[in-house]
Design a protein around this motif. Structure first.
Motif, mmCIF file in Angstrom:
data_model
loop_
_atom_site.group_PDB
_atom_site.id
_atom_site.type_symbol
_atom_site.label_atom_id
_atom_site.label_comp_id
_atom_site.label_asym_id
_atom_site.label_seq_id
_atom_site.Cartn_x
_atom_site.Cartn_y
_atom_site.Cartn_z
ATOM 1 N N ARG A 65 -0.081 -4.131 -6.354
ATOM 2 C CA ARG A 65 -0.479 -2.737 -6.561
ATOM 3 C C ARG A 65 -1.986 -2.572 -6.368
ATOM 4 N NH1 ARG A 65 -1.841 -0.289 -11.371
ATOM 5 N NH2 ARG A 65 -0.942 -1.987 -12.569
ATOM 6 N N LEU A 66 -2.764 -3.483 -6.959
ATOM 7 C CA LEU A 66 -4.212 -3.405 -6.799
ATOM 8 C C LEU A 66 -4.631 -3.740 -5.373
ATOM 9 C CD1 LEU A 66 -5.647 -4.916 -10.107
ATOM 10 C CD2 LEU A 66 -5.553 -2.527 -9.392
ATOM 11 N N ASP A 67 -3.930 -4.675 -4.751
ATOM 12 C CA ASP A 67 -4.237 -4.992 -3.355
ATOM 13 C C ASP A 67 -4.073 -3.757 -2.475
ATOM 14 O OD1 ASP A 67 -4.815 -7.584 -3.962
ATOM 15 O OD2 ASP A 67 -2.865 -8.384 -3.369
ATOM 16 N N HIS A 68 -3.025 -2.983 -2.731
ATOM 17 C CA HIS A 68 -2.795 -1.763 -1.956
ATOM 18 C C HIS A 68 -3.884 -0.724 -2.235
ATOM 19 C CE1 HIS A 68 1.767 -2.853 -1.769
ATOM 20 N NE2 HIS A 68 1.064 -3.465 -0.838
ATOM 21 N N GLU A 69 -4.302 -0.627 -3.496
ATOM 22 C CA GLU A 69 -5.368 0.312 -3.840
ATOM 23 C C GLU A 69 -6.674 -0.081 -3.150
ATOM 24 O OE1 GLU A 69 -5.665 0.630 -8.062
ATOM 25 O OE2 GLU A 69 -3.638 1.431 -8.311
ATOM 26 N N HIS A 70 -6.957 -1.382 -3.117
ATOM 27 C CA HIS A 70 -8.161 -1.857 -2.434
ATOM 28 C C HIS A 70 -8.095 -1.542 -0.942
ATOM 29 C CE1 HIS A 70 -8.726 -5.041 -5.827
ATOM 30 N NE2 HIS A 70 -9.255 -3.877 -6.149
ATOM 31 N N GLN A 71 -6.923 -1.721 -0.359
ATOM 32 C CA GLN A 71 -6.760 -1.431 1.062
ATOM 33 C C GLN A 71 -7.001 0.052 1.345
ATOM 34 O OE1 GLN A 71 -2.765 -1.717 2.710
ATOM 35 N NE2 GLN A 71 -3.571 -2.536 4.621
ATOM 36 N N ILE B 23 -7.188 2.397 11.526
ATOM 37 C CA ILE B 23 -6.284 3.526 11.739
ATOM 38 C C ILE B 23 -4.842 3.040 11.863
ATOM 39 C CG2 ILE B 23 -5.651 5.368 13.342
ATOM 40 C CD1 ILE B 23 -8.595 5.708 13.983
ATOM 41 N N GLU B 24 -4.655 1.924 12.549
ATOM 42 C CA GLU B 24 -3.310 1.354 12.656
ATOM 43 C C GLU B 24 -2.790 0.950 11.281
ATOM 44 O OE1 GLU B 24 -3.747 -1.830 15.396
ATOM 45 O OE2 GLU B 24 -3.739 -0.542 17.181
ATOM 46 N N SER B 25 -3.669 0.370 10.471
ATOM 47 C CA SER B 25 -3.283 -0.007 9.110
ATOM 48 C C SER B 25 -2.936 1.230 8.291
ATOM 49 C CB SER B 25 -4.423 -0.782 8.443
ATOM 50 O OG SER B 25 -4.104 -1.113 7.110
ATOM 51 N N LEU B 26 -3.713 2.302 8.475
ATOM 52 C CA LEU B 26 -3.445 3.555 7.777
ATOM 53 C C LEU B 26 -2.088 4.119 8.176
ATOM 54 C CD1 LEU B 26 -4.165 6.040 6.089
ATOM 55 C CD2 LEU B 26 -5.511 6.883 8.031
ATOM 56 N N GLN B 27 -1.784 4.082 9.469
ATOM 57 C CA GLN B 27 -0.508 4.597 9.949
ATOM 58 C C GLN B 27 0.657 3.799 9.365
ATOM 59 O OE1 GLN B 27 -0.118 7.417 11.963
ATOM 60 N NE2 GLN B 27 1.987 7.109 11.266
ATOM 61 N N ASN B 28 0.498 2.483 9.299
ATOM 62 C CA ASN B 28 1.545 1.639 8.720
ATOM 63 C C ASN B 28 1.735 1.943 7.236
ATOM 64 O OD1 ASN B 28 1.939 0.330 11.179
ATOM 65 N ND2 ASN B 28 0.477 -1.299 10.700
ATOM 66 N N THR B 29 0.621 2.173 6.547
ATOM 67 C CA THR B 29 0.702 2.492 5.121
ATOM 68 C C THR B 29 1.389 3.830 4.898
ATOM 69 O OG1 THR B 29 -1.353 1.266 4.701
ATOM 70 C CG2 THR B 29 -0.640 2.813 3.006
ATOM 71 N N LEU B 30 1.094 4.801 5.769
ATOM 72 C CA LEU B 30 1.705 6.124 5.632
ATOM 73 C C LEU B 30 3.217 6.076 5.816
ATOM 74 C CD1 LEU B 30 -0.871 8.430 7.450
ATOM 75 C CD2 LEU B 30 -0.191 8.545 5.050
ATOM 76 N N GLU B 31 3.686 5.158 6.638
ATOM 77 C CA GLU B 31 5.130 5.032 6.839
ATOM 78 C C GLU B 31 5.828 4.517 5.585
ATOM 79 O OE1 GLU B 31 5.643 2.551 10.223
ATOM 80 O OE2 GLU B 31 4.802 4.000 11.649
ATOM 81 N N ILE B 32 5.071 3.756 4.777
ATOM 82 C CA ILE B 32 5.640 3.195 3.550
ATOM 83 C C ILE B 32 5.330 4.071 2.344
ATOM 84 C CG2 ILE B 32 5.646 1.186 2.021
ATOM 85 C CD1 ILE B 32 4.751 -0.479 4.443
ATOM 86 N N LYS B 33 4.083 4.567 2.291
ATOM 87 C CA LYS B 33 3.620 5.330 1.128
ATOM 88 C C LYS B 33 2.843 6.556 1.601
ATOM 89 C CE LYS B 33 0.060 3.829 -0.978
ATOM 90 N NZ LYS B 33 -0.931 3.027 -1.736
ATOM 91 N N PRO B 34 3.548 7.622 1.966
ATOM 92 C CA PRO B 34 2.888 8.821 2.507
ATOM 93 C C PRO B 34 2.268 9.694 1.411
ATOM 94 C CG PRO B 34 5.253 9.157 2.449
ATOM 95 C CD PRO B 34 5.023 7.744 1.975
#
Length: 216
Positions: free
Chosen positions: A31-37, A60-71
């Motif tokens: 959870r904290l790793d995701h917040e740091h990212q 930006i690619e990392s952001l797009q991947n994150t949005l697919e999981i946690k929008p």
């Protein structure tokens, strides 16, 4: 920040298992790793808005991947902001004669290739060519991004500190983290104040050196 759940956090941890804490504490909570990212993505977006030569393709690619999981609402706002700024700059580059051409000799070298997969594309900062209306728009965009970054940073640090307290992390270790948080928050706020002062003059872009201050 949700209510801390020791059992859920323990299950998510990658190295500590059910121990939940140890003397030499290491942050292996997903959870904290995701917040740091999320914080780092927002920081990269702020720097890109300030410095038009910065290539954040990887972020930006990392952001797009994150949005697919946690929008989340904030991440959607970050994506919308970076898309709008890059679109505005690309349109201006095109109108100025495609100044951001490809130079094969630049492949694999220079700061402009960072995070771009070494595609050799030179990013010319056309922000200097923005008129006062566009500079005013960009200033508001940067202010909005800074607000997101502050909320994410303070929320994540508060989450970490509450977790350390709830899990009874040794005080000598948690105090080190608390001190580091204070230093980072002070640096963030100081830089933001300087940016705000610079943003008052819409006749000139916010100096790109502020992006280097953030990432140092």
């Amino acid at each position: 920040m949700r209510e801390i759940d020791p059992d859920a956090d323990a299950q998510e941890r990658t190295g500590m298992g059910s121990a939940r804490w140890k003397d030499e504490y290491s942050c292996d909570c997903l959870r904290l790793d995701h917040e740091h990212q999320d914080m780092l993505i927002s920081l990269a977006t702020v720097c890109c808005c300030i410095d038009g030569t910065m290539n954040i393709k990887q972020q930006i690619e990392s952001l797009q991947n994150t949005l697919e999981i946690k929008p989340t609402t904030e991440l959607k706002a970050v994506k919308s902001i970076v898309d709008a700024v890059q679109k505005e700059r690309e349109q201006l580059r095109d109108s100025m004669g495609n100044l951001s051409g490809n130079v094969s000799s630049m492949k694999g070298s220079g700061n402009n290739d960072q995070g771009s997969g070494n595609d050799g594309k030179i990013h010319i900062d056309v922000t200097l060519a923005f008129d006062e209306t566009k500079l005013r728009w960009l200033g508001k965009i940067i202010e909005r991004m800074l607000g997101i970054l502050v909320r994410q940073t303070c929320g994540t640090f508060a989450d970490e500190e509450q977790m350390m307290d709830k899990y009874r992390i040794p005080r000598h270790h948690s105090n080190i983290h608390f001190s580091q948080h204070l230093v980072l928050i002070r640096k963030l706020y100081t830089t933001i104040l300087h940016i705000a002062q610079s943003a008052e003059n819409f006749k000139y872009p916010i100096p790109s050196t502020f992006s280097q201050t953030f990432i140092q």
